[in-house]
Design a protein around this motif. Structure first.
Motif, PDB file in Angstrom:
ATOM      1  N   LEU A  73       0.839  -1.207   0.000  1.00 29.50           N
ATOM      2  CA  LEU A  73       0.000   0.000   0.000  1.00 29.50           C
ATOM      3  C   LEU A  73       0.872   1.255   0.000  1.00 29.50           C
ATOM      4  O   LEU A  73       0.551   2.250  -0.662  1.00 29.50           O
ATOM      5  CB  LEU A  73      -0.927  -0.001   1.217  1.00 29.50           C
ATOM      6  CG  LEU A  73      -2.073  -1.013   1.126  1.00 29.50           C
ATOM      7  CD1 LEU A  73      -2.750  -1.171   2.477  1.00 29.50           C
ATOM      8  CD2 LEU A  73      -3.089  -0.573   0.069  1.00 29.50           C
TER       9      LEU A  73
ATOM     10  N   ALA B 229      -7.974   9.774  -3.501  1.00 30.83           N
ATOM     11  CA  ALA B 229      -7.432   8.421  -3.633  1.00 30.83           C
ATOM     12  C   ALA B 229      -6.336   8.173  -2.598  1.00 30.83           C
ATOM     13  O   ALA B 229      -6.280   7.109  -1.973  1.00 30.83           O
ATOM     14  CB  ALA B 229      -6.902   8.193  -5.046  1.00 30.83           C
TER      15      ALA B 229
ATOM     16  N   GLU C   8      -7.854   7.590   0.760  1.00 31.82           N
ATOM     17  CA  GLU C   8      -8.427   6.243   0.866  1.00 31.82           C
ATOM     18  C   GLU C   8      -7.327   5.215   1.150  1.00 31.82           C
ATOM     19  O   GLU C   8      -7.484   4.352   2.023  1.00 31.82           O
ATOM     20  CB  GLU C   8      -9.163   5.901  -0.434  1.00 31.82           C
ATOM     21  CG  GLU C   8      -9.762   4.505  -0.492  1.00 31.82           C
ATOM     22  CD  GLU C   8     -10.928   4.321   0.463  1.00 31.82           C
ATOM     23  OE1 GLU C   8     -11.658   5.312   0.699  1.00 31.82           O
ATOM     24  OE2 GLU C   8     -11.108   3.203   0.993  1.00 31.82           O
ATOM     25  N   LEU C   9      -6.221   5.320   0.437  1.00 32.37           N
ATOM     26  CA  LEU C   9      -5.109   4.391   0.676  1.00 32.37           C
ATOM     27  C   LEU C   9      -4.564   4.549   2.096  1.00 32.37           C
ATOM     28  O   LEU C   9      -4.256   3.572   2.777  1.00 32.37           O
ATOM     29  CB  LEU C   9      -3.969   4.631  -0.329  1.00 32.37           C
ATOM     30  CG  LEU C   9      -4.249   4.235  -1.770  1.00 32.37           C
ATOM     31  CD1 LEU C   9      -3.047   4.572  -2.647  1.00 32.37           C
ATOM     32  CD2 LEU C   9      -4.567   2.740  -1.879  1.00 32.37           C
TER      33      LEU C   9
ATOM     34  N   GLN D 231      -6.221   5.551   4.655  1.00 31.21           N
ATOM     35  CA  GLN D 231      -7.232   4.988   5.550  1.00 31.21           C
ATOM     36  C   GLN D 231      -7.099   3.458   5.626  1.00 31.21           C
ATOM     37  O   GLN D 231      -7.092   2.875   6.709  1.00 31.21           O
ATOM     38  CB  GLN D 231      -8.620   5.399   5.019  1.00 31.21           C
ATOM     39  CG  GLN D 231      -9.798   4.777   5.730  1.00 31.21           C
ATOM     40  CD  GLN D 231      -9.886   5.237   7.164  1.00 31.21           C
ATOM     41  OE1 GLN D 231      -9.319   6.268   7.532  1.00 31.21           O
ATOM     42  NE2 GLN D 231     -10.550   4.447   8.004  1.00 31.21           N
ATOM     43  N   ILE D 232      -6.965   2.820   4.472  1.00 28.82           N
ATOM     44  CA  ILE D 232      -6.831   1.358   4.455  1.00 28.82           C
ATOM     45  C   ILE D 232      -5.535   0.952   5.158  1.00 28.82           C
ATOM     46  O   ILE D 232      -5.499   0.007   5.949  1.00 28.82           O
ATOM     47  CB  ILE D 232      -6.848   0.826   3.001  1.00 28.82           C
ATOM     48  CG1 ILE D 232      -8.223   1.090   2.373  1.00 28.82           C
ATOM     49  CG2 ILE D 232      -6.525  -0.658   2.955  1.00 28.82           C
ATOM     50  CD1 ILE D 232      -8.298   0.783   0.885  1.00 28.82           C
TER      51      ILE D 232
END
Lengths: 497, 497
Positions: free
Chosen positions: A17, A43, A46-47, A49-50
Motif C-alpha cells: 500500500l 485516492a 483512501e489508501l 485509511q486502508i
C-alpha cells in the motif's frame, strides 16, 4: 501460521500500500496536471485509511503477544521491535485528535502560504496556537503510551522521524556546536573576504544541465535501469527497491544549485538502494531514521562532491557540458561552490552556517512542545537567537524569520534536528572512511566511488533498521555522534587547518 | 444510512482504489524503469485484491436487497443496476477458476511472445487449449448466474466489455457487412489503382511531431490543464475526471501514424472528460461500453480527422511543422492518409478492410466459446475466412494469421466485436450529427469542433451508463446500430458516391 509470520504478511501488505502511495505522490509532484488534484487527494486519503486500518487492526495486539513466545532469531526480533514501534505510533492516538490535527494543520498551512508573503504574524498566530496545542496533546499522549521510553513529550515526537535521537543526546551535541561554530563562521567569512570571488553567473541551458546531472549520477553509481531523474519545484527523493526516483530543479542562471541538489538526492537514493535485499518490504529492512538518511545525502553533497579531489575530477566534465567555462579551473570551481555567508533563510544556507539555523529551531520547538514557551514568544526568541548565533537582526521580519519554514505550520515538530545530526554524522563517517581507506582521495580524484559505496554499503545501507542510530554510527565510526568531526571538517576545508 | 447510500459509499471507495491502479499502471507503461517491475506487480495485485474484497463483501448482498425497497429516483435506479452488474460479474466465479485462468493466461501469453515470432502453432496449441477450456467454464458460469440474461455462453463474455451488445444483434449487423464490404473493398482498391500514390516518406523530427500532436489535440478541445500526452510503446488512453492521460508512439519515417493515433486517443479522452460530473466515481457515471468508447475514438480519428474539410484545415498546420512538405496540398494529404489495401495484420488495417478482420475473429471466437469449434480447427477456419473476406492466403502462416493478436492468448474473448461496432456507431453518429448540424463541414474546415463536441457531449458523453448502448445510439441517431451508415460512409469517401 506463527504469530510472527502473520505479522510479516501484514507488514508486507502495508508495504505494498505504501508503494502505491509513494508513486501516486511522486506523480502528483512531477507529472500530474492541476485538474487531477482533487481526485488524487481523495485516492491518497483512501489508501491512507486502508493502511491505517491494517496497521491498527485489533488482532495485531494478539500477534505481538504471541510472537514474543516464538523463539525468534535476532534479526526477527529486530524486525518485531520495528513493527511494534510502528504499531504503537499508529495506535496510541485517539482518532479525534488525529482528525483535529489534520484539520488544524491544513487550515494553518493553507493560510500561511499567503501570510508568509505578507509578513503577517498576527494573522498566523491564532491558527498556529491551535496547531501547537494539539501537537502538545499528541506529544503527551505518545510519551504516556511509551511508558517511560521518552524523557520529555518532545522526545516522543523526535522518535517519529529519528528513532534513537533524544533531546539529551541532541542538547549535548548542539552545545558543542554553539560553543565553537559562531566563532568559526566569523573566521571563515573573514578568510573568504581575502580570496577573490569567482563569478559563475551566466546562461546554462537546462537540457545541458540535465545531461550533466545524469553524467554525475552515473559516476556516483546511480543505476538508471532502477531509477529516474525528473524535475519538480522542490527536489526530493522517493521510490522503492528497484525504482528510485529523484528530482531536481534547474535555473538557467546557475548550474551549481541543481548539481548539488542532484548529488544530495543521489545520496538518499543510494541509501535506499543499498538496504538489505532479504528484508525488502519489512520494517527492519527500512532506512534507520531521518538523521541517518540525511547523513547519506549530505555525505554525497557536502563531503564528497565538495571535496577537492572530486571537484578536480569533475572540472573537465563541467567544461565538456559548458565549454564557455573552460577558463575556470578546479580551484575556482571549488571556491565558487564553497562560498559562506550569513543569511536569513535556512534552505539557502551553506554548510557552515546551516547548523545554527537548526540549533535555533530545535531550542524553540522543544521548549514549545514541552510547554516551556508559548507561540506568542517565538518572534522574540527567534530574533535573540538569530542575533546571538548569526549576528542578524530579524525583529519584525517574520517573513525571513519564524514564518519561513513549512514545518511548523503543517504541524511537524521534531524534524529539524535531523538535518544537522545528518551533517555531523556525514562528517564523522567521511572521516572514519578516510581512516579505513587510505587511497580514498586518490580514487575520488579519478571519479571512482566504488570503495566509498562499498564502505557505506556494508556499514550503513545494508544494516537497515537492525541497529539503533547510535549503534549504527558507533559501529561504523568507533563512537557516537560527536560534533568535533564536523568542526574539524569545517576548519580543514575552509581554513586549511 | 440507507442501503443505497451504503452502496454509493462502497463504490466511491472502489473508485478511489481504481484511481490508484489506473495511475500506477500508467506509470508502469510510461515512466517506470525496468527495475520497478517486480514491486509494481505486487503492489497492483494487492490493490486488486482489496478491490475484489470490497466488491464481493457479503454485506453488499443485503444492501442490494434493501436498496430495491427504497423508492429510488430513476437515475439512482440506473446506478443501482450498474452496481449490481459489476457485483454480479465479480461474485459469480469461484476463486479457484479465477486463479487457474490467471495462471493459464500468463503461461500462454508469455510463451506466445516467442511462439508468434517462430510461427509455432504446434507449441502454442496445448497452452491455448487450457485457456479456452477455462474461458468456456467461465462463460458458462456467468451465463448460469445471470439467469436467462444471456442467450449463449459467449454473450456472457461480451457483457464484460460491451454491455448491451448480444451475439444476435452483432450477427445481424455483421451479416450486413459480409454481404456488402468484400465487394466494396474490390471497388475501392480498383479506384485507388487509378489515382497517383502520394509518397510522404521522409524524416520527421520526433519533437516536431510531438508539437504537431499537441497543436491538433488543442484544436480538438483537449484541455492540457486536465491531462497529458506522453510516449509509450503501445498508444493508449487512461486517467480519471480531471486527469486524462493519453500516449502515442512516434516513428521518424512517418508522421501520419502518430497523428492518427493521437487523435484516436483524444476521442477516448474526450468521452471520459465529458462524462456526467455529478456522478463522478459512481458506476452510472462511467463510460457505457467498449463499443461506445471505440465509437468516440473512431469518430475522432476516421470520421473527423480524415474528413476532407478537416484535412483542408490541417494542411497549413502540417506545413508549419514540416516545411519540407509545403508542396503537398490538402488533396494529396487526404490521399496519403486514405490508402486502402488488403493486409494480413489487423492493427495495420485501414478503415475499409478492418471490419472483415473483426468479423472473422468474431465468428471464430464465438464458435470456440460456445463449443461449436475446437482450438485445433482455428488455423483452417482462419485461412478459409481470410480467403473469402479479404482474398488472402494464410495457410501455414500462423504468425500473420491466428497468432497475431494478444487477445486470445491472454484469455480475452468477446472484446473484438467492439472495434467494429465502434466503427459502425461512429459512422452513424457522424451522419446524424451532419443532419442536425448543417454547418458542421464549414466549422470543421475552420478547425472549429465546438458544435461537434457539444453534440456528442449532450447525446453520448453526459449520458454515462444511464442508458443501454442500444438506447444510447437510438436516442442519438434515431435507430439502433445499422451497418448501412458505415457502408454509405465508405462509398462516399472512397468512391465519391
Amino acid at each position: 501460521m506463527s504469530a510472527y509470520h502473520s505479522l510479516v504478511n501484514q507488514f508486507a501488505r502495508l508495504h505494498k500500500l505504501s508503494h502505491a502511495s509513494t508513486f501516486l505522490s511522486w506523480d502528483q509532484q512531477v507529472m500530474m496536471p492541476p485538474g487531477g488534484a482533487e481526485g488524487r487527494a481523495q485516492a491518497l486519503a483512501e489508501l491512507h485509511q486502508i493502511h491505517h486500518e491494517l496497521l491498527t487492526a485489533e488482532y495485531l495486539g494478539d500477534w505481538f503477544e504471541g510472537a514474543l513466545q516464538e523463539g525468534l532469531s535476532e534479526d526477527q526480533q529486530a524486525n518485531l521491535r520495528e513493527m511494534h514501534r510502528l504499531w504503537q505510533q499508529a495506535t496510541c492516538l485517539q482518532g479525534d485528535l488525529v482528525q483535529a490535527q489534520s484539520l488544524a494543520a491544513s487550515r494553518c498551512e493553507h493560510a500561511w502560504r499567503e501570510q508568509r508573503g505578507n509578513n503577517d504574524w498576527a494573522g498566523f498566530l491564532p491558527n498556529f496556537k491551535e496547531v501547537v496545542r494539539l501537537a502538545r496533546e499528541e506529544a503527551q499522549a505518545r510519551q504516556a503510551a511509551a511508558e517511560g521510553d521518552f524523557a520529555t513529550p518532545y522526545d516522543a515526537l523526535l522518535d517519529l522521524y529519528s528513532s534513537g535521537d533524544t533531546s539529551a543526546s541532541i542538547a549535548e551535541v548542539f552545545d558543542g556546536l554553539k560553543a565553537q561554530l559562531p566563532g568559526l563562521i566569523d573566521e571563515v567569512i573573514e578568510r573568504q573576504r581575502r580570496t577573490p570571488n569567482v563569478d559563475l553567473s551566466g546562461h546554462y541551458n537546462i537540457q545541458e544541465q540535465q545531461r550533466l546531472s545524469h553524467s554525475v549520477m552515473e559516476v556516483l553509481g546511480f543505476d538508471f535501469s532502477k531509477g529516474r531523474l525528473d524535475i519538480s519545484s522542490h527536489p526530493f527523493s522517493t521510490g522503492v527497491r528497484g525504482d528510485h526516483r529523484i528530482t531536481t530543479r534547474y535555473r538557467e542562471s546557475d548550474f551549481i544549485e541543481a548539481l548539488m541538489g542532484t548529488v544530495h538526492e543521489t545520496g538518499h537514493a543510494s541509501y535506499e538502494a543499498g538496504l538489505p535485499e532479504a528484508w525488502a518490504g519489512q520494517p527492519a529492512g527500512e532506512a534507520r531514521s531521518m538523521s541517518i538518511h540525511e547523513s547519506q545525502s549530505l555525505l554525497f553533497e557536502k563531503q564528497l562532491l565538495l571535496s577537492k579531489p572530486f571537484v578536480r575530477f569533475l572540472t573537465p566534465i563541467i567544461h565538456q557540458h559548458f565549454p564557455t567555462l573552460k577558463e575556470v579551473d578546479h580551484d575556482q570551481f571549488w571556491q565558487a561552490m564553497s562560498r559562506v555567508h550569513r543569511g536569513f533563510i535556512r534552505v539557502e544556507a551553506d554548510e557552515v552556517t546551516y547548523p545554527m539555523h537548526i540549533v535555533l529551531r530545535y531550542e524553540i520547538e522543544s521548549a514549545l512542545i514541552n510547554g516551556e514557551m508559548e507561540a506568542e514568544d517565538i518572534p522574540d526568541a527567534w530574533a535573540d537567537k538569530m542575533q546571538a548565533y548569526l549576528g542578524l537582526d530579524t525583529h519584525g521580519n517574520y517573513k525571513d524569520g519564524c514564518l519561513q519554514d513549512i514545518h511548523w505550520p503543517s504541524g511537524a515538530f521534531g524534524y529539524f534536528p535531523s538535518y544537522t545530526l545528518g551533517a555531523l554524522n556525514a562528517a564523522q563517517l567521511f572521516s572514519a572512511m578516510h581512516r579505513d581507506l587510505p587511497a580514498l582521495d586518490a580514487h575520488l580524484r579519478e571519479g571512482n566511488v566504488s570503495s566509498l559505496r562499498q564502505w557505506l554499503g556494508s556499514r550503513i545501507w545494508s544494516k537497515g533498521s537492525f541497529l539503533s542510530s547510535k549503534e549504527l554510527i558507533t559501529q561504523a565510526t568507533g563512537e557516537a555522534t560527536n560534533p568535533d568531526y564536523f568542526i574539524r571538517h569545517i576548519r580543514n576545508r575552509y581554513l586549511d587547518m
